[in-house]
Design a protein around this motif. Structure first.
Motif, PDB file in Angstrom:
ATOM      1  N   LEU A   1      50.170  48.431  43.423  1.00 40.96           N
ATOM      2  CA  LEU A   1      48.950  47.685  43.695  1.00 40.96           C
ATOM      3  C   LEU A   1      48.416  47.009  42.438  1.00 40.96           C
ATOM      4  O   LEU A   1      48.114  45.817  42.442  1.00 40.96           O
ATOM      5  N   VAL A   2      48.287  47.766  41.370  1.00 43.10           N
ATOM      6  CA  VAL A   2      47.696  47.231  40.141  1.00 43.10           C
ATOM      7  C   VAL A   2      48.530  46.064  39.595  1.00 43.10           C
ATOM      8  O   VAL A   2      47.984  45.102  39.068  1.00 43.10           O
TER       9      VAL A   2
ATOM     10  N   HIS B   1      49.790  40.651  39.090  1.00 44.48           N
ATOM     11  CA  HIS B   1      50.179  40.394  37.695  1.00 44.48           C
ATOM     12  C   HIS B   1      48.977  40.296  36.749  1.00 44.48           C
ATOM     13  O   HIS B   1      49.097  39.769  35.648  1.00 44.48           O
ATOM     14  N   ILE B   2      47.820  40.777  37.203  1.00 43.19           N
ATOM     15  CA  ILE B   2      46.625  40.795  36.368  1.00 43.19           C
ATOM     16  C   ILE B   2      46.129  42.237  36.324  1.00 43.19           C
ATOM     17  O   ILE B   2      45.788  42.813  37.355  1.00 43.19           O
ATOM     18  N   ILE B   3      46.121  42.806  35.144  1.00 39.70           N
ATOM     19  CA  ILE B   3      45.670  44.184  34.984  1.00 39.70           C
ATOM     20  C   ILE B   3      44.176  44.136  34.663  1.00 39.70           C
ATOM     21  O   ILE B   3      43.777  43.684  33.598  1.00 39.70           O
ATOM     22  N   ASP B   4      43.379  44.568  35.614  1.00 37.94           N
ATOM     23  CA  ASP B   4      41.932  44.499  35.473  1.00 37.94           C
ATOM     24  C   ASP B   4      41.379  45.866  35.069  1.00 37.94           C
ATOM     25  O   ASP B   4      41.767  46.887  35.645  1.00 37.94           O
ATOM     26  N   ASP B   5      40.467  45.867  34.103  1.00 34.05           N
ATOM     27  CA  ASP B   5      39.886  47.126  33.616  1.00 34.05           C
ATOM     28  C   ASP B   5      39.170  47.898  34.719  1.00 34.05           C
ATOM     29  O   ASP B   5      39.198  49.125  34.744  1.00 34.05           O
TER      30      ASP B   5
ATOM     31  N   MET C   1      39.820  41.099  46.225  1.00 31.48           N
ATOM     32  CA  MET C   1      41.143  41.587  46.585  1.00 31.48           C
ATOM     33  C   MET C   1      42.093  40.395  46.650  1.00 31.48           C
ATOM     34  O   MET C   1      41.969  39.538  47.511  1.00 31.48           O
ATOM     35  N   ASP C   2      43.008  40.360  45.719  1.00 29.17           N
ATOM     36  CA  ASP C   2      44.012  39.302  45.672  1.00 29.17           C
ATOM     37  C   ASP C   2      44.860  39.334  46.940  1.00 29.17           C
ATOM     38  O   ASP C   2      45.084  40.405  47.529  1.00 29.17           O
ATOM     39  N   GLU C   3      45.339  38.190  47.344  1.00 25.84           N
ATOM     40  CA  GLU C   3      46.162  38.096  48.555  1.00 25.84           C
ATOM     41  C   GLU C   3      47.395  38.996  48.472  1.00 25.84           C
ATOM     42  O   GLU C   3      47.783  39.627  49.448  1.00 25.84           O
TER      43      GLU C   3
END
Length: 136
Positions: free
Chosen positions: A14-15, A19-23, A91-93
């Protein structure tokens, strides 16, 4: 241990789905780990080993692991994914596609059950944060 490994693999997929690791997603993952009694060092160690694993192979392992769990645990794990995916306010697609494929197509879980569990988990998070603030 297999239960924890399955959850960590789901979390990893999921994380890294967008391709974007969000804090904020990472912080929500830490809250998940605390609730599920996964120590932070074990979480990080397993994530580090998963970085070079093919995501399609990991997904197959997740499905296999999830099918070994009771329905209540399956629902709870998917609820955690939803909480983590929404932690950054969006929530990204690709995150949604992963969650939908998992709960609807592969596990045939009830969305209503997932949403109810998600609400319960959010209340638990709020209570634990409130307790931390009160002591500070």
């Amino acid at each position: 241990m297999k239960r924890q490994s399955t959850l960590i693999k789901m979390y990893f997929l999921l994380v890294y789905a967008d391709h974007i690791i969000d804090d904020k997603e990472l912080l929500a993952g830490k809250k998940m780990a605390q609730y599920e009694k996964i120590d932070e060092a074990s979480l990080q160690k397993e994530i580090d080993t998963l970085r070079n694993t093919d995501h399609s192979v990991l997904y197959k392992e997740v499905i296999h692991g999830m099918k070994q769990l009771c329905i209540n645990e399956q629902v709870r794990f998917v609820a955690w994914l939803s909480i983590i995916a929404n932690a950054d306010g969006f929530m990204d697609e690709r995150e949604w596609q992963l969650i939908y494929k998992l709960y609807s197509k592969d596990l045939h879980l009830s969305l209503a059950d997932i949403m109810l569990k998600q609400k319960e988990l959010k209340q638990h998070i709020k209570k634990s944060q409130g307790g931390l603030r009160a002591r500070a």
